[in-house]
Design a protein around this motif. Structure first.
Motif, PDB file in Angstrom:
ATOM      1  N   LEU A   1       0.873  -1.165   0.000  1.00 60.31           N
ATOM      2  CA  LEU A   1       0.000   0.000   0.000  1.00 60.31           C
ATOM      3  C   LEU A   1       0.909   1.213   0.000  1.00 60.31           C
ATOM      4  O   LEU A   1       1.719   1.390   0.915  1.00 60.31           O
ATOM      5  N   VAL A   2       0.787   2.028  -1.026  1.00 60.93           N
ATOM      6  CA  VAL A   2       1.667   3.186  -1.176  1.00 60.93           C
ATOM      7  C   VAL A   2       0.831   4.458  -1.147  1.00 60.93           C
ATOM      8  O   VAL A   2      -0.034   4.673  -2.001  1.00 60.93           O
ATOM      9  N   GLU A   3       1.113   5.294  -0.149  1.00 57.74           N
ATOM     10  CA  GLU A   3       0.400   6.559   0.018  1.00 57.74           C
ATOM     11  C   GLU A   3       1.153   7.693  -0.650  1.00 57.74           C
ATOM     12  O   GLU A   3       2.386   7.649  -0.791  1.00 57.74           O
ATOM     13  N   SER A   4       0.413   8.722  -1.011  1.00 61.19           N
ATOM     14  CA  SER A   4       1.009   9.941  -1.548  1.00 61.19           C
ATOM     15  C   SER A   4       0.070  11.108  -1.280  1.00 61.19           C
ATOM     16  O   SER A   4      -1.103  10.906  -0.969  1.00 61.19           O
ATOM     17  N   GLY A   5       0.624  12.328  -1.371  1.00 59.53           N
ATOM     18  CA  GLY A   5      -0.211  13.513  -1.264  1.00 59.53           C
ATOM     19  C   GLY A   5      -0.060  14.306   0.012  1.00 59.53           C
ATOM     20  O   GLY A   5      -0.675  15.367   0.153  1.00 59.53           O
ATOM     21  N   GLY A   6       0.722  13.829   0.948  1.00 64.63           N
ATOM     22  CA  GLY A   6       0.905  14.586   2.177  1.00 64.63           C
ATOM     23  C   GLY A   6       1.767  15.812   1.945  1.00 64.63           C
ATOM     24  O   GLY A   6       2.319  16.021   0.869  1.00 64.63           O
ATOM     25  N   GLY A   7       1.879  16.635   2.986  1.00 63.61           N
ATOM     26  CA  GLY A   7       2.706  17.821   2.881  1.00 63.61           C
ATOM     27  C   GLY A   7       2.346  18.867   3.908  1.00 63.61           C
ATOM     28  O   GLY A   7       1.633  18.590   4.872  1.00 63.61           O
ATOM     29  N   LEU A   8       2.856  20.064   3.680  1.00 68.20           N
ATOM     30  CA  LEU A   8       2.618  21.206   4.563  1.00 68.20           C
ATOM     31  C   LEU A   8       1.542  22.098   3.950  1.00 68.20           C
ATOM     32  O   LEU A   8       1.633  22.457   2.762  1.00 68.20           O
ATOM     33  N   VAL A   9       0.558  22.469   4.742  1.00 70.14           N
ATOM     34  CA  VAL A   9      -0.522  23.319   4.258  1.00 70.14           C
ATOM     35  C   VAL A   9      -0.926  24.290   5.363  1.00 70.14           C
ATOM     36  O   VAL A   9      -0.793  23.975   6.550  1.00 70.14           O
ATOM     37  N   GLN A  10      -1.391  25.460   4.963  1.00 67.09           N
ATOM     38  CA  GLN A  10      -1.836  26.449   5.940  1.00 67.09           C
ATOM     39  C   GLN A  10      -3.227  26.096   6.465  1.00 67.09           C
ATOM     40  O   GLN A  10      -4.000  25.411   5.778  1.00 67.09           O
ATOM     41  N   PRO A  11      -3.556  26.554   7.665  1.00 66.70           N
ATOM     42  CA  PRO A  11      -4.916  26.340   8.181  1.00 66.70           C
ATOM     43  C   PRO A  11      -5.954  26.852   7.199  1.00 66.70           C
ATOM     44  O   PRO A  11      -5.789  27.920   6.590  1.00 66.70           O
ATOM     45  N   GLY A  12      -7.011  26.054   7.022  1.00 65.53           N
ATOM     46  CA  GLY A  12      -8.042  26.383   6.055  1.00 65.53           C
ATOM     47  C   GLY A  12      -7.796  25.822   4.670  1.00 65.53           C
ATOM     48  O   GLY A  12      -8.679  25.881   3.805  1.00 65.53           O
ATOM     49  N   GLY A  13      -6.610  25.303   4.455  1.00 66.59           N
ATOM     50  CA  GLY A  13      -6.257  24.762   3.153  1.00 66.59           C
ATOM     51  C   GLY A  13      -6.762  23.350   2.926  1.00 66.59           C
ATOM     52  O   GLY A  13      -7.469  22.779   3.767  1.00 66.59           O
ATOM     53  N   SER A  14      -6.371  22.788   1.780  1.00 67.38           N
ATOM     54  CA  SER A  14      -6.821  21.457   1.385  1.00 67.38           C
ATOM     55  C   SER A  14      -5.650  20.598   0.935  1.00 67.38           C
ATOM     56  O   SER A  14      -4.636  21.113   0.444  1.00 67.38           O
TER      57      SER A  14
END
Length: 121
Positions: A4-17
């Motif tokens: 199972l390989v995940e992707s898409g994480g990261g740093l985002v500001q509050p309110g972001g997506s």
């Protein structure tokens, strides 16, 4: 072997997506439920959302109305669309799949390696 390989994480500001993806590959006969769990700093792993092969969903109260889980059965892939993110959503997000590798084998849980989501200004 199953991965199972995940992707898409990261740093985002509050309110972001952010949108997380998890693809299951390998010797797979069928997949029942798939889901996302998370583990924040100093916390236990908790359920975020699950989805059955038929599309029935379940969400933690803390994410209802903000997160949406979906899946593509043809691609053995589950997604998590996360909107209106809050600092308390910061965690390592893990993908889970309850699957069978053979028609006569019982189902068992498989986990991804995790992807970091950080919500901070």
């Amino acid at each position: 072997q199953v991965q199972l390989v995940e992707s898409g994480g990261g740093l985002v500001q509050p309110g972001g997506s952010l949108r997380l993806s998890c693809a299951a590959s390998g010797s797979i006969f069928s997949i029942d439920a798939m889901g996302w769990y998370r583990q924040g700093p100093g916390k236990q792993r908790e359920l975020v959302a699950t989805i059955t092969s038929g599309g029935s969903t379940n969400y933690a109260d803390s994410v209802k109305g903000r997160f949406t889980i979906s899946r593509d059965n043809a691609k053995n892939t589950v997604y998590l669309q996360m909107n209106s993110l809050k600092p308390e959503d910061t965690a390592v997000y893990y993908c889970n799949a309850d699957l069978r590798r053979h028609s006569s084998w019982p189902p068992r849980d498989y986990w991804g390696q995790g992807t970091q989501v950080t919500v901070s200004s």
